[in-house]
Design a protein around this motif. Structure first.
Motif, mmCIF file in Angstrom:
data_model
loop_
_atom_site.group_PDB
_atom_site.id
_atom_site.type_symbol
_atom_site.label_atom_id
_atom_site.label_comp_id
_atom_site.label_asym_id
_atom_site.label_seq_id
_atom_site.Cartn_x
_atom_site.Cartn_y
_atom_site.Cartn_z
ATOM 1 N N SER A 27 116.795 61.426 124.975
ATOM 2 C CA SER A 27 115.711 61.816 124.075
ATOM 3 C C SER A 27 114.680 62.674 124.798
ATOM 4 C CB SER A 27 115.051 60.563 123.495
ATOM 5 O OG SER A 27 113.898 60.894 122.747
ATOM 6 N N GLU A 28 114.326 62.307 126.024
ATOM 7 C CA GLU A 28 113.327 63.071 126.770
ATOM 8 C C GLU A 28 113.835 64.467 127.113
ATOM 9 O OE1 GLU A 28 112.227 60.730 130.100
ATOM 10 O OE2 GLU A 28 111.158 59.234 128.916
ATOM 11 N N ILE A 29 115.132 64.594 127.380
ATOM 12 C CA ILE A 29 115.702 65.923 127.620
ATOM 13 C C ILE A 29 115.582 66.775 126.362
ATOM 14 C CG2 ILE A 29 117.865 67.154 128.057
ATOM 15 C CD1 ILE A 29 118.659 64.884 129.932
ATOM 16 N N LEU A 31 113.805 50.963 118.296
ATOM 17 C CA LEU A 31 114.652 51.831 119.114
ATOM 18 C C LEU A 31 114.748 53.226 118.502
ATOM 19 C CD1 LEU A 31 116.503 51.946 121.610
ATOM 20 C CD2 LEU A 31 118.389 51.238 120.134
ATOM 21 N N LEU A 32 114.934 53.291 117.188
ATOM 22 C CA LEU A 32 114.968 54.587 116.505
ATOM 23 C C LEU A 32 113.644 55.322 116.665
ATOM 24 C CD1 LEU A 32 116.788 53.536 113.209
ATOM 25 C CD2 LEU A 32 117.697 55.079 114.944
ATOM 26 N N GLN A 33 112.541 54.581 116.585
ATOM 27 C CA GLN A 33 111.227 55.205 116.711
ATOM 28 C C GLN A 33 110.996 55.743 118.118
ATOM 29 O OE1 GLN A 33 109.109 55.963 114.417
ATOM 30 N NE2 GLN A 33 107.515 56.729 115.789
ATOM 31 N N GLN A 34 111.381 54.977 119.130
ATOM 32 C CA GLN A 34 111.156 55.405 120.511
ATOM 33 C C GLN A 34 112.068 56.551 120.925
ATOM 34 O OE1 GLN A 34 111.036 52.411 123.547
ATOM 35 N NE2 GLN A 34 109.665 51.064 122.410
ATOM 36 N N VAL A 35 113.282 56.587 120.381
ATOM 37 C CA VAL A 35 114.266 57.572 120.823
ATOM 38 C C VAL A 35 114.247 58.825 119.946
ATOM 39 C CG1 VAL A 35 116.729 57.998 121.173
ATOM 40 C CG2 VAL A 35 115.732 55.816 121.864
ATOM 41 N N THR A 74 121.807 50.367 134.254
ATOM 42 C CA THR A 74 121.194 49.049 134.127
ATOM 43 C C THR A 74 121.203 48.566 132.685
ATOM 44 O OG1 THR A 74 119.751 49.531 136.012
ATOM 45 C CG2 THR A 74 119.113 47.702 134.589
ATOM 46 N N HIS A 75 120.846 49.469 131.747
ATOM 47 C CA HIS A 75 120.789 49.090 130.334
ATOM 48 C C HIS A 75 120.893 50.343 129.478
ATOM 49 C CE1 HIS A 75 119.069 47.351 126.568
ATOM 50 N NE2 HIS A 75 119.704 46.279 127.002
ATOM 51 N N TYR A 76 121.505 50.194 128.303
ATOM 52 C CA TYR A 76 121.727 51.362 127.445
ATOM 53 C C TYR A 76 120.425 51.977 126.940
ATOM 54 C CZ TYR A 76 120.968 48.171 123.476
ATOM 55 O OH TYR A 76 120.429 47.276 122.589
ATOM 56 N N LEU A 77 119.347 51.194 126.861
ATOM 57 C CA LEU A 77 118.072 51.726 126.382
ATOM 58 C C LEU A 77 117.604 52.891 127.244
ATOM 59 C CD1 LEU A 77 115.410 51.667 124.754
ATOM 60 C CD2 LEU A 77 114.605 49.883 126.319
ATOM 61 N N PHE A 78 117.772 52.771 128.565
ATOM 62 C CA PHE A 78 117.277 53.807 129.467
ATOM 63 C C PHE A 78 118.082 55.097 129.320
ATOM 64 C CE2 PHE A 78 116.511 49.754 131.982
ATOM 65 C CZ PHE A 78 115.262 49.568 131.410
ATOM 66 N N GLY A 79 119.375 54.983 129.077
ATOM 67 C CA GLY A 79 120.179 56.177 128.846
ATOM 68 C C GLY A 79 119.769 56.890 127.570
ATOM 69 N N CYS A 80 119.533 56.129 126.495
ATOM 70 C CA CYS A 80 119.100 56.729 125.226
ATOM 71 C C CYS A 80 117.748 57.421 125.385
ATOM 72 C CB CYS A 80 119.021 55.654 124.145
ATOM 73 S SG CYS A 80 120.618 54.974 123.632
ATOM 74 N N LYS A 81 116.827 56.784 126.098
ATOM 75 C CA LYS A 81 115.497 57.364 126.272
ATOM 76 C C LYS A 81 115.556 58.638 127.106
ATOM 77 C CE LYS A 81 111.970 54.734 127.071
ATOM 78 N NZ LYS A 81 111.087 53.711 127.677
#
Length: 437
Positions: free
Chosen positions: A288-290, A347-351, A278-285
């Motif tokens: 990061s969570e992994i 984005l850097l802060q969240q990821v 859907t959006h690249y933000l979700f893939g980055c997050k």
């Protein structure tokens, strides 16, 4: 409403199995309709190799096939549940929707289900008294489908065994996210002149009438409404933002009647699941969570975290080429729909922020983060992006200064500080060294 139903449907585990099963139903009905046609009976009388002539044998073969495939399908579903449980425990619950919506798994399960339905429908056409009419062609087709199911089962086991591996999941997330970023870059490059965010300070503000995570918008219908009423629209929140009822959602360049506003509000979709497609933000997050999960005491796998950081650094190098907004392109005119994007700093802060926090005591993780920032500085970022990268690099250095006590580890951090200063190409050192004793 239809757009939201469509989004739920295509990401459902039952989507492809249902379509494939319906295809098998129509194929079986076609088979039944031509099974006893004179021209086909003449062909079967000449080429009878592999054709079943006895009704009892046909019923036995089809019944055995149905029972075996049901066991195979139950086992396959059980394997999917094992993978989902492992992913939720060892990786992140957010990766589960992507695994559930895996098209290869859905198609395999759909093929099993379709073959079972095909065989069941054929059994109903066999006469109880053992008459001469036996669907021999249908039985032969079912045997072929059964053999194909065995091959698919081997493929399914191999695919499931790969799906459990964290490297495979990270690679898939990276590839999907990279494709989304590349598509956004190509879309931006195709616009001449490059679009810019309109001055919407005095535009009409529309508030949300629902609560939830903003994930998608029906761009085609929205553009149709905007063109029909000669409007421009800016969405004030980024994808993934949690919107509550009454929160400012979008702006229009002029006032319109409530009917048009309600139609535009209905184009928004809010749901909890995060799909990288859907959006690249979700893939980055999710990557990061992994990484954060790998740094937990129960797993203690810094190698996975380092691989995740390396993948994220490549994705961020692509993100540097994008502005802080997205748009929906039109064929013969400039864009009318503009969508706010998460700024690079946030984005850097969240990821990367959570990785820095949970890996603050691991020198290898901190060094990998500094390596990522150094590589990004070598991409010739814009001045504002450069300052943001240096700001987050300082945060990593502060964490290292606070948590690392061994002189050798602190020397390694200082070595990367020098490399970052060299990549920053500033007249004065952009980052200060930490004490080694």
């Amino acid at each position: 409403m239809l757009f939201r139903v469509y989004q739920r449907t295509i990401h459902s585990l039952a989507f492809y199995p249902t379509l494939i099963a319906l295809g098998f139903v129509f194929a079986c009905l076609l088979n039944i309709s031509i099974e006893y046609q004179p021209w086909l009976m003449a062909i079967k009388s000449k080429f009878d190799i592999g054709l079943v002539r006895s009704a009892d044998n046909a019923r036995l073969i089809l019944g055995t096939l149905v029972g075996s495939l049901m066991s195979l399908m139950v086992f396959s579903f059980s394997m999917v549940m094992v993978v989902l449980n492992n992913a939720a425990t060892a990786l992140s619950p957010r990766v589960m929707p992507g695994l559930v919506s895996s098209k290869s798994h859905q198609k395999t399960l759909g093929f099993y289900l379709g073959t079972i339905i095909y065989a069941l429908l054929l059994i109903t056409t066999i006469e109880q008294n053992g008459g001469d009419k036996v669907p021999s062609l249908g039985v032969l087709i079912c045997l072929g489908l059964g053999v194909a199911c065995l091959g698919l089962f081997v493929y399914f086991i191999r695919s499931i065994s790969q799906s459990i591996q964290v490297e495979h999941i990270i690679t898939n997330l990276y590839q999907v996210t990279r494709r989304k970023l590349d598509a956004s870059i190509c879309k931006m490059a195709a616009q001449s002149p490059a679009p810019s965010w309109p001055d919407d300070q005095k535009w009409l503000q529309i508030r949300s009438e629902r609560s939830g995570y903003f994930k998608e918008i029906n761009a085609s219908l929205t553009n149709e409404l905007l063109c029909e009423h000669d409007l421009k629209m800016t969405i004030q929140v980024h994808r993934g933002f949690f919107v509550i009822e009454g929160h400012p959602l979008f702006k229009l360049d002029r006032k319109v009647d409530d009917n048009v506003v309600n139609k535009l509000l209905d184009c928004f979709d809010f749901f909890i699941e995060e799909y990288p497609s859907t959006h690249y933000l979700f893939g980055c997050k999710q990557i990061s969570e992994i990484a954060v999960k790998a740094l937990s005491p129960g797993i203690n796998d810094p190698g996975t975290a380092i691989k995740s950081i390396d993948m994220l650094s490549v994705l961020f190098s692509q993100r540097l080429n994008l502005p802080t907004f997205d748009f929906s392109e039109l064929e013969d005119e400039p864009p009318r729909l503009f969508i706010n994007e998460l700024p690079l700093d946030q984005l850097l802060q969240q990821v990367l922020g959570p990785i820095r926090t949970y890996g603050a005591a691991d020198p290898s993780v901190l060094v990998s983060l500094l390596q990522a920032f150094k590589n990004l500085l070598h991409q010739n970022p814009k001045p504002e992006h450069k300052e943001q990268l240096l700001r987050h690099a300082r945060s990593v250095i502060e964490s290292a200064d606070e948590h690392l006590a061994t002189p050798r580890d602190r020397e390694e951090i200082n070595d990367f500080i020098e490399r970052i200063n060299s990549a920053a190409k500033e007249s004065l050192p952009a980052l200060s060294r930490i004490k080694t004793h």
